[in-house]
Write an enzyme that holds these catalytic residues in place. Structure first.
Site, PDB file in Angstrom:
ATOM      1  N   TRP A  78       0.861  -1.186   0.000  1.00 29.83           N
ATOM      2  CA  TRP A  78       0.000   0.000   0.000  1.00 29.83           C
ATOM      3  C   TRP A  78       0.902   1.242   0.000  1.00 29.83           C
ATOM      4  CZ3 TRP A  78      -1.974   2.498   4.970  1.00 29.83           C
ATOM      5  CH2 TRP A  78      -2.899   3.521   4.689  1.00 29.83           C
ATOM      6  N   ASP A 110      -0.397  -5.780   9.549  1.00 27.47           N
ATOM      7  CA  ASP A 110      -1.394  -4.757   9.218  1.00 27.47           C
ATOM      8  C   ASP A 110      -2.706  -5.478   8.899  1.00 27.47           C
ATOM      9  OD1 ASP A 110      -2.857  -2.605   8.462  1.00 27.47           O
ATOM     10  OD2 ASP A 110      -1.581  -1.986   6.800  1.00 27.47           O
ATOM     11  N   LYS A 122     -12.881  -0.273   6.908  1.00 32.82           N
ATOM     12  CA  LYS A 122     -13.525  -1.066   5.849  1.00 32.82           C
ATOM     13  C   LYS A 122     -14.579  -2.002   6.410  1.00 32.82           C
ATOM     14  CE  LYS A 122      -9.740   0.558   3.998  1.00 32.82           C
ATOM     15  NZ  LYS A 122      -9.379   1.314   2.851  1.00 32.82           N
TER      16      LYS A 122
HETATM   17  C1  LMR Z   1      -6.732   2.412  -0.139  1.00 33.85           C
HETATM   18  O1  LMR Z   1      -5.784   1.627  -0.126  1.00 33.85           O
HETATM   19  O2  LMR Z   1      -7.212   2.880  -1.180  1.00 33.85           O
HETATM   20  C2  LMR Z   1      -7.388   2.782   1.155  1.00 33.85           C
HETATM   21  O3  LMR Z   1      -6.722   2.180   2.207  1.00 33.85           O
HETATM   22  C3  LMR Z   1      -7.586   4.243   1.325  1.00 33.85           C
HETATM   23  C4  LMR Z   1      -6.323   5.001   1.617  1.00 33.85           C
HETATM   24  O4  LMR Z   1      -6.287   5.704   2.632  1.00 33.85           O
HETATM   25  O5  LMR Z   1      -5.365   4.922   0.853  1.00 33.85           O
END
Ligand code: LMR
Length: 400
Positions: A130, A211, A246
């Protein structure tokens, strides 16, 4: 003073969200930011949340401060939900949970704790991961490294390379692990792969930082926490960042928590005292409203049952849209292999196309996904799946 500051690039995910909102095209499709959408394309307030919220507001008699650790009943319920109420770490009182401003707040709290106790430890982050993991963990000064995780072109885990890489990490380093519904790949570890990873963490004396942002959206509430529970059975010290954005749809309320599992009670008390001081020095106290709602849903048997049922429907929709999209893509491309979509879990999968293809999908077809070709499958609807499949097929034919 500010003349030294140059304008920064937009956040890759939030910037995309703003571009999507500004696009007037009636057939635009949002596969970008990771929010759940129902069959009407909406991100609804869950029924259990709506009901808990009304009772929280009705029962509220004060807006006075809570505490840097947040609500005690929320923290206890989170530890039970994640570790399972009978987990040895809870029985032995070796775990401490601190409410945080969302999963992001929990990740930063964990990073600051690592910096306080092991400032030279390197945090190993999956490649890909991420996008916000990097600033959240690296922003406090920790050094980061990447371990191979997924081959987007082959749609396959790089598990052997991951183990080989982590095998070389010095004892005391930290490994960030997506507990379920890997973001951005949707590719999770199998049971035997978790075993091999835990063996390695134990042998190499690496500290896991898990996470858990999508508990309940992969396979089920308990199944999605299985990796965390198994790690906590074998490894004496670990951190878990938990988010209710979520699975309870509490995105803007910023309800999250950090669980620190420690080797013994004294160490756990010491860690807790540091977490409180870190929280106090960054934001003093976490926002209460979302955590009060979450605590109510988790404590009330009827609300909890309603939540679990709605979460099951959400999960079912994600599974259904994966199958629908895979089928439409297969047909639109004349037999392309999109089985990876149905084998992965949670909200995300990587389409595995180039940045130029992602840009063409956005600019020519009004289909929005992040530059790494991450698709949020919750944005797929029965009414837009064909448009998405035809557009992807058209782009693939161009070979860009
Ligand atoms: C995402 O990965 O799109 C979500 O977790 C929202 C974010 O804050 O990035």
């Amino acid at each position: 003073m500010f003349e030294r500051l140059d304008r920064l690039n937009e956040d890759p995910i939030l910037g995309l969200m703003a571009r999507y909102r500004a696009d007037p095209a009636p057939d635009k499709v949002d596969l970008g930011v990771g929010v759940y959408r129902n069959l009407d394309g909406e991100t609804p307030v869950l029924a259990a949340v709506r009901s808990a919220e009304a009772s929280v507001i009705g029962a509220q008699t004060t807006k006075s401060y809570v505490a840097p650790a947040g609500r005690a009943e929320f923290n206890a319920a989170v530890a039970d939900l994640v570790l399972g109420p009978a987990h040895a770490a809870l029985r032995e009182r070796r775990a401490r949970t601190v409410q945080a401003p969302g999963g992001c707040g929990a990740l930063r709290l964990g990073a600051e704790l690592i910096r306080a106790s092991a400032p030279t430890a390197v945090v190993h982050v999956s490649d890909p991961s991420w996008a916000n993991h990097i600033p959240l963990l690296g922003g406090c000064g920790l050094q980061l490294a990447r371990y191979p995780y997924y081959d987007a072109a082959a749609h396959a885990l790089r598990f052997e390379s991951m183990l080989e890489c982590l095998e070389r990490a010095p004892a005391g380093d930290v490994v960030l692990i997506h507990a379920c519904c890997h973001n951005p790949t949707g590719a999770d570890l199998s049971g035997p792969q978790w075993t091999a990873l835990i063996d390695l963490l134990e042998r190499r004396r690496l500290t896991p930082f898990l996470d858990l942002a999508y508990q309940g959206l992969g396979t089920g509430l308990d199944a999605d926490a299985e990796g965390v529970r198994r790690v906590a059975e074998r490894i004496p010290e670990l951190l878990v960042a938990v988010s209710f954005s979520k699975n309870l749809g509490l995105y803007r309320e910023r309800a999250g928590a950090l669980i620190a599992v420690c080797a013994d009670v004294d160490r756990a008390d010491a860690v807790h005292s540091h977490l409180l001081q870190i929280a106090r020095s960054i934001y003093s106290m976490p926002p209460d409203h979302g955590a009060a709602i979450a605590a109510r849903v988790l404590a009330d048997p009827l609300l909890r049952e309603s939540w679990i049922a709605e979460l099951g429907e959400m999960r079912g929709r994600l599974v259904g849209m994966r199958a629908l999209l895979a089928g439409r893509l297969r047909a639109a491309t004349g037999g392309g292999d999109f089985d990876f979509l149905t084998g992965q879990s949670g909200m995300f999968s990587l389409l595995g196309v180039s940045g130029a293809a992602v840009a063409a999908l956005r600019d020519e077809h009004h289909i929005y996904m992040t530059a790494d070709s991450r698709m949020n499958v919750a944005g797929i609807l029965p009414g837009n799946a064909q448009h998405v499949a035809d557009s992807v097929a058209a782009i693939l034919r161009r070979g860009i």
